[in-house]
Design a protein around this motif. Structure first.
Motif, short mmCIF file in Angstrom:
data_model
loop_
_atom_site.label_atom_id
_atom_site.label_comp_id
_atom_site.label_asym_id
_atom_site.label_seq_id
_atom_site.Cartn_x
_atom_site.Cartn_y
_atom_site.Cartn_z
N MET A 97 0.83 -1.20 0.00
CA MET A 97 0.00 0.00 0.00
C MET A 97 0.87 1.25 0.00
SD MET A 97 -2.95 1.10 2.73
CE MET A 97 -4.21 2.30 2.25
N ARG A 98 1.89 1.27 0.83
CA ARG A 98 2.80 2.42 0.87
C ARG A 98 3.46 2.62 -0.49
NH1 ARG A 98 8.62 2.29 2.53
NH2 ARG A 98 9.32 4.46 2.67
N THR A 99 3.92 1.54 -1.09
CA THR A 99 4.57 1.62 -2.41
C THR A 99 3.62 2.19 -3.45
OG1 THR A 99 6.06 -0.23 -1.92
CG2 THR A 99 5.67 0.28 -4.24
N ALA A 100 2.36 1.75 -3.41
CA ALA A 100 1.36 2.23 -4.37
C ALA A 100 1.12 3.72 -4.21
CB ALA A 100 0.06 1.45 -4.20
N LEU A 101 1.06 4.20 -2.98
CA LEU A 101 0.83 5.62 -2.73
C LEU A 101 2.05 6.45 -3.11
CD1 LEU A 101 -1.09 5.50 0.69
CD2 LEU A 101 -2.02 5.52 -1.63
N LEU A 102 3.23 5.91 -2.84
CA LEU A 102 4.46 6.63 -3.18
C LEU A 102 4.71 6.68 -4.69
CD1 LEU A 102 6.99 5.33 -0.47
CD2 LEU A 102 6.05 7.65 -0.67
N ALA A 103 4.04 5.81 -5.41
CA ALA A 103 4.25 5.76 -6.87
C ALA A 103 3.72 7.00 -7.56
CB ALA A 103 3.57 4.52 -7.44
N HIS A 104 2.90 7.78 -6.87
CA HIS A 104 2.35 9.00 -7.46
C HIS A 104 2.56 10.18 -6.52
CE1 HIS A 104 0.34 6.94 -10.77
NE2 HIS A 104 -0.01 6.01 -9.89
N ARG A 105 2.94 11.29 -7.08
CA ARG A 105 3.11 12.50 -6.30
C ARG A 105 1.80 12.82 -5.57
NH1 ARG A 105 5.14 18.33 -8.75
NH2 ARG A 105 4.79 19.59 -6.88
N ASP A 106 1.88 13.08 -4.29
CA ASP A 106 0.70 13.37 -3.47
C ASP A 106 -0.28 12.21 -3.43
OD1 ASP A 106 1.58 15.92 -2.75
OD2 ASP A 106 0.61 16.88 -4.46
N GLY A 107 0.22 11.00 -3.68
CA GLY A 107 -0.66 9.84 -3.71
C GLY A 107 -1.40 9.63 -2.40
N ALA A 108 -0.72 9.83 -1.29
CA ALA A 108 -1.37 9.64 0.01
C ALA A 108 -2.44 10.70 0.26
CB ALA A 108 -0.33 9.67 1.13
N ARG A 109 -2.21 11.92 -0.19
CA ARG A 109 -3.21 12.97 -0.04
C ARG A 109 -4.46 12.64 -0.85
NH1 ARG A 109 -1.24 18.70 -1.63
NH2 ARG A 109 -3.39 19.18 -1.03
N VAL A 110 -4.27 12.12 -2.03
CA VAL A 110 -5.42 11.73 -2.85
C VAL A 110 -6.21 10.63 -2.14
CG1 VAL A 110 -6.14 10.62 -4.99
CG2 VAL A 110 -4.38 12.38 -5.05
N PHE A 111 -5.50 9.61 -1.69
CA PHE A 111 -6.17 8.46 -1.07
C PHE A 111 -6.86 8.85 0.23
CE2 PHE A 111 -6.59 4.64 1.41
CZ PHE A 111 -7.01 3.69 0.49
N ALA A 112 -6.20 9.69 1.03
CA ALA A 112 -6.73 10.03 2.36
C ALA A 112 -8.06 10.76 2.28
CB ALA A 112 -5.71 10.89 3.11
N GLY A 113 -8.32 11.44 1.20
CA GLY A 113 -9.56 12.21 1.09
C GLY A 113 -10.69 11.48 0.41
N THR A 114 -10.53 10.18 0.19
CA THR A 114 -11.54 9.44 -0.56
C THR A 114 -12.04 8.23 0.22
OG1 THR A 114 -9.89 8.04 -1.65
CG2 THR A 114 -10.47 10.10 -2.75
N HIS A 115 -13.13 7.68 -0.25
CA HIS A 115 -13.70 6.46 0.32
C HIS A 115 -14.11 5.56 -0.85
CE1 HIS A 115 -13.70 8.12 4.38
NE2 HIS A 115 -14.16 9.24 3.85
N ALA A 116 -13.11 5.07 -1.55
CA ALA A 116 -13.37 4.27 -2.75
C ALA A 116 -14.06 2.96 -2.39
CB ALA A 116 -12.06 3.98 -3.48
N THR A 117 -15.00 2.56 -3.24
CA THR A 117 -15.70 1.30 -3.04
C THR A 117 -15.57 0.41 -4.28
OG1 THR A 117 -17.78 2.33 -3.79
CG2 THR A 117 -17.38 2.25 -1.41
N GLY A 118 -14.46 0.60 -4.99
CA GLY A 118 -14.21 -0.21 -6.17
C GLY A 118 -13.58 -1.55 -5.80
N ALA A 119 -13.41 -2.39 -6.81
CA ALA A 119 -12.89 -3.74 -6.58
C ALA A 119 -11.47 -3.74 -6.03
CB ALA A 119 -12.95 -4.54 -7.89
N ASN A 120 -10.64 -2.79 -6.44
CA ASN A 120 -9.25 -2.76 -5.95
C ASN A 120 -9.18 -2.44 -4.47
OD1 ASN A 120 -8.28 -3.26 -8.55
ND2 ASN A 120 -8.10 -1.09 -9.03
N THR A 121 -9.90 -1.40 -4.06
CA THR A 121 -9.87 -0.98 -2.66
C THR A 121 -10.58 -1.97 -1.75
OG1 THR A 121 -9.83 1.34 -3.37
CG2 THR A 121 -10.41 0.91 -1.07
#
Length: 220
Positions: A97-121
Motif C-alpha cells: 500500500m505504501r509503495t502504491a501511494l508513493l508511486a504518485h506525487r501526493d498519492g497519500a493525499r489523494v487516497f486520504a480524502g476518498t472512500h473508494a468502493t471499487g474492486a481494488n480498494t
C-alpha cells in the motif's frame, strides 16, 4: 483518404473513464494535487470541461477513481508474502500500500480524502480482514486491524511525501528543528536528534509496522 473537410480530421481521441483517470494521474505526477483542476484535465484531454462531468460529477469523484486505480494489484501482496505467517502477510500488504501511494506525487493525499468502493480498494480491505480472520482474530478485531494498518500507512506516507516536497513547497527545513532543539533546553530531543531529523522513511515505517504487528500478536 479523408478530405480536408472530413469531420473526423483532427478529432481528439474518444473520451472514456479509464483514459480520463490515467491522464489525471499523469497530471498529478507532473504538478501535484493542488494544481490538478477539472479545467486543466479537460485541456490535457482536448475536451470541454463539461465533458468530464459525464463520468465524474465532482472533482471528489475523480479523486476517488484515482485512489481506486492506485490500489490496483495491491491485494496480491498477501499471496506473494514470504512464508505463511499472518504477520508477514499483513506487513506485505502494508508495504504494498505504501509503495502504491508513493508511486504518485501526493498519492497519500489523494487516497486520504476518498472512500473508494471499487474492486481494488475493497479487495485489498477484504484480503486484510481475511488474513486476520484466518489467523484466529475475531471479526471485530480483524476489522479494527484493517483500520489501524491503513491509517498508519496512509498517515506515514502523507508525512513522507510532504517531507520530500521541494523546499519552497514542503514543510520547514529539518535544520530549523535541529537549531531550535540545540538552542533550547530539550535534553531528550537533543539526544535523539539524528533520528528525529533522519530522512530514512523506510526504516521509520518498518519500526512502526513492527510495533503494530507485535501489538496484534500480544493481543491475539
Amino acid at each position: 483518404m479523408s478530405s480536408p473537410s472530413s469531420p473526423t480530421r483532427g478529432r481528439p481521441p474518444r473520451l472514456d473513464r479509464a483514459r480520463t483517470v490515467q491522464t489525471a494521474l499523469d497530471l498529478l505526477d507532473q504538478s501535484g494535487l493542488d494544481a490538478l483542476t477539472m479545467r486543466r484535465l479537460a485541456d490535457a484531454m482536448n475536451v470541454q470541461a463539461g465533458a468530464l462531468y459525464r463520468y465524474f460529477a465532482t472533482k471528489q469523484d475523480l479523486l476517488t477513481a484515482m485512489a481506486e486505480r492506485m490500489m490496483d494489484g495491491v491485494a496480491d501482496a498477501a499471496a506473494e508474502a514470504r512464508g505463511g505467517d499472518w504477520g508477514e502477510k499483513l506487513a506485505a500488504l502494508a508495504r504494498a500500500m505504501r509503495t502504491a501511494l508513493l508511486a504518485h506525487r501526493d498519492g497519500a493525499r489523494v487516497f486520504a480524502g476518498t472512500h473508494a468502493t471499487g474492486a481494488n480498494t475493497l479487495g485489498f480491505a477484504d484480503t486484510v480482514v481475511g488474513v486476520m480472520r484466518a489467523a484466529g482474530f475475531p471479526d471485530d478485531d480483524a476489522a479494527r486491524a484493517l483500520h489501524t494498518m491503513a491509517n498508519f500507512t496512509v498517515g506515514h506516507t502523507l508525512e513522507e511525501q510532504a517531507a520530500l516536497q521541494p523546499r519552497d513547497q514542503g514543510p520547514a527545513d529539518p535544520g530549523l528543528l535541529a537549531d531550535a532543539v540545540t538552542a533550547g533546553t530539550y535534553p531528550h530531543l537533543k539526544a535523539s536528534l539524528p533520528t528525529l531529523t533522519s530522512t530514512d522513511f523506510t526504516r521509520l515505517f518498518e519500526f512502526g509496522l513492527d510495533l503494530l504487528i507485535e501489538g496484534l500478536k500480544a493481543r491475539h
